[in-house]
Write a protein that holds these residues in place. Sequence first.
Motif, PDB file in Angstrom:
ATOM      1  N   GLY A 298       0.788  -1.223   0.000  1.00  0.00           N
ATOM      2  CA  GLY A 298       0.000   0.000   0.000  1.00  0.00           C
ATOM      3  C   GLY A 298       0.817   1.269   0.000  1.00  0.00           C
TER       4      GLY A 298
ATOM      5  N   LYS B 241       2.284   2.265  -5.300  1.00  0.00           N
ATOM      6  CA  LYS B 241       1.277   1.796  -6.251  1.00  0.00           C
ATOM      7  C   LYS B 241       1.766   2.084  -7.666  1.00  0.00           C
TER       8      LYS B 241
ATOM      9  N   ARG C  16       3.919   6.573  -0.933  1.00  0.00           N
ATOM     10  CA  ARG C  16       3.417   7.168   0.320  1.00  0.00           C
ATOM     11  C   ARG C  16       4.302   6.677   1.459  1.00  0.00           C
TER      12      ARG C  16
ATOM     13  N   HIS D 125       1.966  14.455   3.776  1.00  0.00           N
ATOM     14  CA  HIS D 125       0.555  14.459   3.371  1.00  0.00           C
ATOM     15  C   HIS D 125       0.382  14.360   1.856  1.00  0.00           C
TER      16      HIS D 125
ATOM     17  N   ALA E 245       1.624  12.334  -2.013  1.00  0.00           N
ATOM     18  CA  ALA E 245       2.159  11.143  -2.665  1.00  0.00           C
ATOM     19  C   ALA E 245       3.188  11.666  -3.663  1.00  0.00           C
TER      20      ALA E 245
ATOM     21  N   ALA F 166      -6.725   6.094  -4.741  1.00  0.00           N
ATOM     22  CA  ALA F 166      -5.848   5.199  -3.985  1.00  0.00           C
ATOM     23  C   ALA F 166      -5.679   5.649  -2.543  1.00  0.00           C
ATOM     24  N   TRP F 167      -5.515   6.957  -2.336  1.00  0.00           N
ATOM     25  CA  TRP F 167      -5.265   7.527  -1.014  1.00  0.00           C
ATOM     26  C   TRP F 167      -6.099   8.798  -0.840  1.00  0.00           C
TER      27      TRP F 167
ATOM     28  N   GLN G  26      -6.844  10.593   1.539  1.00  0.00           N
ATOM     29  CA  GLN G  26      -6.366  11.538   2.551  1.00  0.00           C
ATOM     30  C   GLN G  26      -5.259  12.477   2.052  1.00  0.00           C
ATOM     31  N   ILE G  27      -4.671  12.230   0.888  1.00  0.00           N
ATOM     32  CA  ILE G  27      -3.542  13.058   0.469  1.00  0.00           C
ATOM     33  C   ILE G  27      -4.013  14.454   0.062  1.00  0.00           C
TER      34      ILE G  27
END
Length: 162
Positions: A49, A52, A70, A81, A83, A114-115, A117-118
Amino acid sequence: METRLVPYETLSLVQKQQLDTLQVHPEQLAYSGDIYCALNSLLVNPNPGAIKGFALLADDLPVAFLLLKRPPCLPHWADEHSATLHALQVDRHQQGRGFGKACLQALPAAALEAWPQIKGLELSVDADNVAAMGLYLRTGWVDSGEAYKGRIGYERRLALVF
């Protein structure tokens, strides 16, 4: 021609085999590496994770590849915060057709899926890599104004804030 950026793990076996044949021009190897190095860093990473891979498909044929990272795999210069973009490669036989631009345009949505929160994306580009620098700036990336000594020469940090 329809293009879409898809996660590596969603590729069919045939598409993964096609991706294995992706080659960049020899003079680009110092900047992006080759597909074997990129796939190796993706597939042997002990932090699931945290890295990617994404392939750009043009009518279901892989024509480009890139990595996103990440924590704990972020480089020292990156904000926790974000990628970071690595190993962007467009097949040498497909270059000049807008596939690099297509990757960068589709990247924010893929990264957020994928993320979620970024807060943005970051990259480091060799200051002498004029073609890449121009592409990033034309697609909305902003140069931080900072440079540091990289593997080849000085590298610039660029960001794309969401």
